[in-house]
Design a protein around this motif. Structure first.
Motif, PDB file in Angstrom:
ATOM      1  N   LYS A 302       4.901  -8.689   7.998  1.00  0.00           N
ATOM      2  CA  LYS A 302       4.380  -7.372   8.926  1.00  0.00           C
ATOM      3  C   LYS A 302       4.286  -6.258   8.557  1.00  0.00           C
ATOM      4  O   LYS A 302       3.601  -5.173   8.509  1.00  0.00           O
ATOM      5  CB  LYS A 302       6.497  -7.565   9.922  1.00  0.00           C
ATOM      6  CG  LYS A 302       6.537  -8.403  10.718  1.00  0.00           C
ATOM      7  CD  LYS A 302       7.655  -8.774  11.194  1.00  0.00           C
ATOM      8  CE  LYS A 302       7.810  -7.922  11.960  1.00  0.00           C
ATOM      9  NZ  LYS A 302       7.341  -8.051  13.399  1.00  0.00           N
ATOM     10  N   ASP A 303       4.999  -5.837   7.211  1.00  0.00           N
ATOM     11  CA  ASP A 303       4.696  -4.512   5.966  1.00  0.00           C
ATOM     12  C   ASP A 303       3.357  -4.731   6.033  1.00  0.00           C
ATOM     13  O   ASP A 303       3.222  -3.389   6.568  1.00  0.00           O
ATOM     14  CB  ASP A 303       5.811  -4.532   4.901  1.00  0.00           C
ATOM     15  CG  ASP A 303       6.590  -3.145   4.553  1.00  0.00           C
ATOM     16  OD1 ASP A 303       6.054  -2.588   3.597  1.00  0.00           O
ATOM     17  OD2 ASP A 303       6.981  -3.193   5.448  1.00  0.00           O
ATOM     18  N   SER A 304       2.785  -5.408   5.485  1.00  0.00           N
ATOM     19  CA  SER A 304       1.135  -5.640   5.375  1.00  0.00           C
ATOM     20  C   SER A 304       0.540  -5.485   6.671  1.00  0.00           C
ATOM     21  O   SER A 304      -0.631  -4.807   6.728  1.00  0.00           O
ATOM     22  CB  SER A 304       0.985  -6.627   4.779  1.00  0.00           C
ATOM     23  OG  SER A 304       1.220  -8.181   6.152  1.00  0.00           O
ATOM     24  N   PHE A 305       0.803  -5.652   7.753  1.00  0.00           N
ATOM     25  CA  PHE A 305       0.313  -5.148   9.624  1.00  0.00           C
ATOM     26  C   PHE A 305       0.604  -3.736   9.180  1.00  0.00           C
ATOM     27  O   PHE A 305      -0.316  -3.149   9.484  1.00  0.00           O
ATOM     28  CB  PHE A 305       0.547  -5.743  10.205  1.00  0.00           C
ATOM     29  CG  PHE A 305       1.079  -7.425  10.418  1.00  0.00           C
ATOM     30  CD1 PHE A 305       1.851  -8.210  10.608  1.00  0.00           C
ATOM     31  CD2 PHE A 305      -0.269  -8.433   9.805  1.00  0.00           C
ATOM     32  CE1 PHE A 305       2.047  -9.624  10.696  1.00  0.00           C
ATOM     33  CE2 PHE A 305      -0.289  -9.741   9.641  1.00  0.00           C
ATOM     34  CZ  PHE A 305       0.256 -10.384  10.295  1.00  0.00           C
ATOM     35  N   GLN A 306       1.172  -3.141   8.787  1.00  0.00           N
ATOM     36  CA  GLN A 306       1.971  -1.785   9.515  1.00  0.00           C
ATOM     37  C   GLN A 306       1.138  -0.793   8.203  1.00  0.00           C
ATOM     38  O   GLN A 306      -0.054   0.224   8.355  1.00  0.00           O
ATOM     39  CB  GLN A 306       2.824  -1.369   8.999  1.00  0.00           C
ATOM     40  CG  GLN A 306       4.070  -1.805  10.157  1.00  0.00           C
ATOM     41  CD  GLN A 306       4.225  -0.743  11.920  1.00  0.00           C
ATOM     42  OE1 GLN A 306       3.193  -0.598  11.559  1.00  0.00           O
ATOM     43  NE2 GLN A 306       4.877  -1.448  12.721  1.00  0.00           N
ATOM     44  N   GLU A 307       0.583  -1.922   7.008  1.00  0.00           N
ATOM     45  CA  GLU A 307      -0.055  -0.998   6.097  1.00  0.00           C
ATOM     46  C   GLU A 307      -1.407  -1.282   6.600  1.00  0.00           C
ATOM     47  O   GLU A 307      -1.707   0.175   6.464  1.00  0.00           O
ATOM     48  CB  GLU A 307       0.075  -1.369   4.302  1.00  0.00           C
ATOM     49  CG  GLU A 307      -0.901  -1.023   3.340  1.00  0.00           C
ATOM     50  CD  GLU A 307      -0.682   1.032   3.363  1.00  0.00           C
ATOM     51  OE1 GLU A 307       1.289   1.121   4.078  1.00  0.00           O
ATOM     52  OE2 GLU A 307      -1.212   1.709   3.303  1.00  0.00           O
ATOM     53  N   GLN A 308      -2.099  -1.456   7.383  1.00  0.00           N
ATOM     54  CA  GLN A 308      -3.172  -1.990   7.704  1.00  0.00           C
ATOM     55  C   GLN A 308      -3.554  -0.926   8.978  1.00  0.00           C
ATOM     56  O   GLN A 308      -4.446   0.258   8.608  1.00  0.00           O
ATOM     57  CB  GLN A 308      -3.328  -3.547   8.421  1.00  0.00           C
ATOM     58  CG  GLN A 308      -5.244  -3.167   8.776  1.00  0.00           C
ATOM     59  CD  GLN A 308      -5.364  -4.642   9.278  1.00  0.00           C
ATOM     60  OE1 GLN A 308      -4.748  -5.663   8.714  1.00  0.00           O
ATOM     61  NE2 GLN A 308      -6.564  -5.014  10.038  1.00  0.00           N
ATOM     62  N   TYR A 309      -2.397  -0.532   9.657  1.00  0.00           N
ATOM     63  CA  TYR A 309      -2.287   0.372  10.823  1.00  0.00           C
ATOM     64  C   TYR A 309      -2.161   1.321  10.303  1.00  0.00           C
ATOM     65  O   TYR A 309      -3.411   2.286  10.827  1.00  0.00           O
ATOM     66  CB  TYR A 309      -1.254   0.197  11.726  1.00  0.00           C
ATOM     67  CG  TYR A 309      -1.293   1.105  12.918  1.00  0.00           C
ATOM     68  CD1 TYR A 309      -1.223   1.943  13.477  1.00  0.00           C
ATOM     69  CD2 TYR A 309      -1.652  -0.258  14.374  1.00  0.00           C
ATOM     70  CE1 TYR A 309      -0.948   2.359  14.052  1.00  0.00           C
ATOM     71  CE2 TYR A 309      -1.709   0.877  15.176  1.00  0.00           C
ATOM     72  CZ  TYR A 309      -1.188   1.904  15.564  1.00  0.00           C
ATOM     73  OH  TYR A 309      -2.507   2.636  16.518  1.00  0.00           O
ATOM     74  N   THR A 310      -1.629   2.113   9.335  1.00  0.00           N
ATOM     75  CA  THR A 310      -1.677   3.328   8.802  1.00  0.00           C
ATOM     76  C   THR A 310      -2.982   3.855   8.004  1.00  0.00           C
ATOM     77  O   THR A 310      -3.633   4.458   8.113  1.00  0.00           O
ATOM     78  CB  THR A 310      -0.718   3.684   7.724  1.00  0.00           C
ATOM     79  OG1 THR A 310       0.841   2.717   7.991  1.00  0.00           O
ATOM     80  CG2 THR A 310      -0.532   4.869   7.032  1.00  0.00           C
TER      81      THR A 310
END
Ligand SMILES: CC/C=C\C/C=C\C/C=C\C/C=C\C/C=C\C/C=C/CCC(=O)SCCNC(=O)CCNC(=O)[C@H](O)C(C)(C)COP(=O)(O)OP(=O)(O)OC[C@H]1O[C@@H](n2cnc3c(N)ncnc32)[C@H](O)[C@@H]1OP(=O)(O)O
Ligand SMILES: CCCCCCCCCCCCCCCC(=O)OC[C@@H](O)COP(=O)(O)O
Length: 398
Positions: A302-310
């Motif tokens: 999930k953290d990596s998805f948020q990084e991609q979103y950012t």
């Protein structure tokens, strides 16, 4: 002037007229009288529905399933008003990124929803998707016990058999298990929301949580608190056979928006993006330690998805957004007509023949109700949040 420039000029010119109308509408939405009306309808209809729910108690003795079905529909009348405020009043956009093959299953099976707890209206975005997939009335959550005492919503949840926890494992382990087992014969499809972080993300709680991660040799998370794994494990254990899957849901808002319920009330438009992965329950280990490790890995993803979103402003995968439905608006209009008419008569009566004492008493009652609703809205505000997670509890206290 080439066609494109002509087109743009056309848009901009009508846009000028359009933006003036939008400006007026926005001004109207920010008027306190509008907020009073919305909150009056919510509070009075909510208390009426709580009373009706109370009246269904004898029905539980005759037919528990019928009582549950009645309470699902009564609860819809309350929660759909907040969804209407989000979708129709504020015009907030909620976009769903998900696998098109999973999409037809949403709303047609029981599921455990695991979502990041980073925003004041994350629960409301969740409710919006519940509404669009037809499971809003039966939606459930593992909620902190303090919320059970919030009028309207907390009282409504009691009749929906919501699972409450004290966030003290030695007590929760039995009560949460019993409450979850009680849902095994629920007659309507439901989504069970679990905010595994257990509290809203704040810089201080993140700092403490990452110290715990370090002490456990776990990778640090940039956008999440370390998930509490026991609640997830006990939920999966007790809903295995009842829920078909976990909906791993990662929420964020465009342009670094920090949405609030007061902003919604003021008609402010936000842009929510939700990335959902459907994970069959069979893929989740039964063993507690393996289940805990599985959840930690999920939060690293999930953290990596948020990084991609950012970085990119979008989540992975295709956009498959369900359309808005009119029922939440229709429900709000019904309760508004039902309740605003007697209010108008009462106010007219008060102005024509109300004694000073009656007027003062009415103003005092309205002020108390306004403060009450403001306190309820405060339950969603992170800066008024709990101390839970602000300090690392020694392991032997857990
Ligand atoms: C298609 C569309 C898909 C989806 C749509 C989205 C959503 C729609 C679905 C439904 C909507 C329904 C409703 C929405 C409406 C309203 C929602 C309302 C919101 C309210 C929610 C809340 O109230 S959140 C707070 C309550 N919930 C929780 O706390 C859940 C998470 N917690 C747990 O599970 C816990 O395990 C517990 C509560 C069961 C017990 O907690 P406790 O603290 O007592 O014990 P723990 O063992 O968990 O904690 C100690 C362990 O944790 C480690 N740790 C990590 N960080 C810390 C820290 N900062 N301090 C101390 N300890 C920490 C610690 O090391 C221990 O580790 P162990 O290895 O020993 O476990
Ligand atoms: C139609 C508009 C009506 C306006 C009035 C509505 C007021 C109702 C508000 C009650 C909503 C209750 C849900 C709160 C969800 C929530 O986010 O709780 C916080 C907990 O997770 C964690 O708490 P914490 O440990 O403090 O972070």
């Amino acid at each position: 002037m080439d066609p494109f420039q002509l087109e743009m000029q056309c848009v901009l010119s009508t846009g000028g007229e359009h933006s003036r109308k939008m400006g007026l509408l926005q001004l109207l939405k920010s008027q306190f009288i509008c907020h009073l009306i919305i909150c009056y309808v919510f509070l009075v209809s909510g208390l009426i529905i709580n009373l009706l729910q109370l009246c269904t108690l004898p029905l539980w003795l005759l037919s528990k399933q019928l009582a549950r079905r009645v309470n699902v529909r009564l609860a819809y009348c309350i929660s759909s008003q907040m969804v209407a405020a989000l979708e129709w009043w504020s015009g907030t956009e909620c976009t769903l990124y998900t696998d098109p093959e999973s999409y037809p299953l949403y709303g047609n099976e029981n599921a455990i929803v695991v979502m990041n707890h980073s925003f004041e209206i994350d629960f409301l975005c969740g409710w919006t998707f519940c509404e669009r997939f037809g499971v809003l009335g039966s939606s459930k959550v593992l909620a902190k016990k303090e919320l059970a005492y919030v009028p309207v919503i907390g009282w409504m949840w009691y009749f929906l058999e919501i699972v409450f926890c004290k966030r003290r494992w030695e007590e929760d382990r039995t009560t949460v298990a019993h409450s979850l087992q009680n849902l095994q014969d629920y007659p309507e499809n439901f989504w069970f929301l679990l905010f595994c972080e257990g509290t809203r993300l704040t810089p201080k709680k993140h700092q403490v949580s990452m110290q715990v991660a370090e002490s456990k040799g776990l990778p640090k998370l940039k956008y999440h608190l370390l998930p509490r794994t026991k609640g997830f494990w006990i939920t999966v254990q007790n809903l295995r056979g009842t829920a078909a899957a976990v909906y791993d849901s990662t929420l964020n808002f465009r342009n670094n928006e920090t949405p609030t319920l007061l902003g919604i009330l003021n008609g402010k438009k936000y842009h929510a993006d939700l990335y959902v992965r459907r994970i069959p329950l069979e893929l989740i280990p039964e063993d507690e330690a393996e289940c805990a490790a599985w959840l930690h890995k999920l939060y690293q993803e999930k953290d990596s998805f948020q990084e991609q979103y950012t970085q990119t402003g979008r989540f992975p995968g295709p956009i498959v957004s369900p359309p808005c439905r009119p029922w939440s608006l229709i429900n709000w209009l019904f309760w508004s007509c039902l309740l605003l008419y007697p209010l108008g008569l009462l106010l007219a009566q008060l102005i024509i023949s109300g004694s000073i004492l009656t007027i003062v008493t009415s103003v005092a009652l309205c002020s108390a109700a306004s403060l009450g609703v403001r306190w309820m809205i405060g339950q969603t505000e992170i800066d008024k949040g709990s101390n839970y997670g602000n300090k690392e509890v020694p392991l032997n206290n857990n």
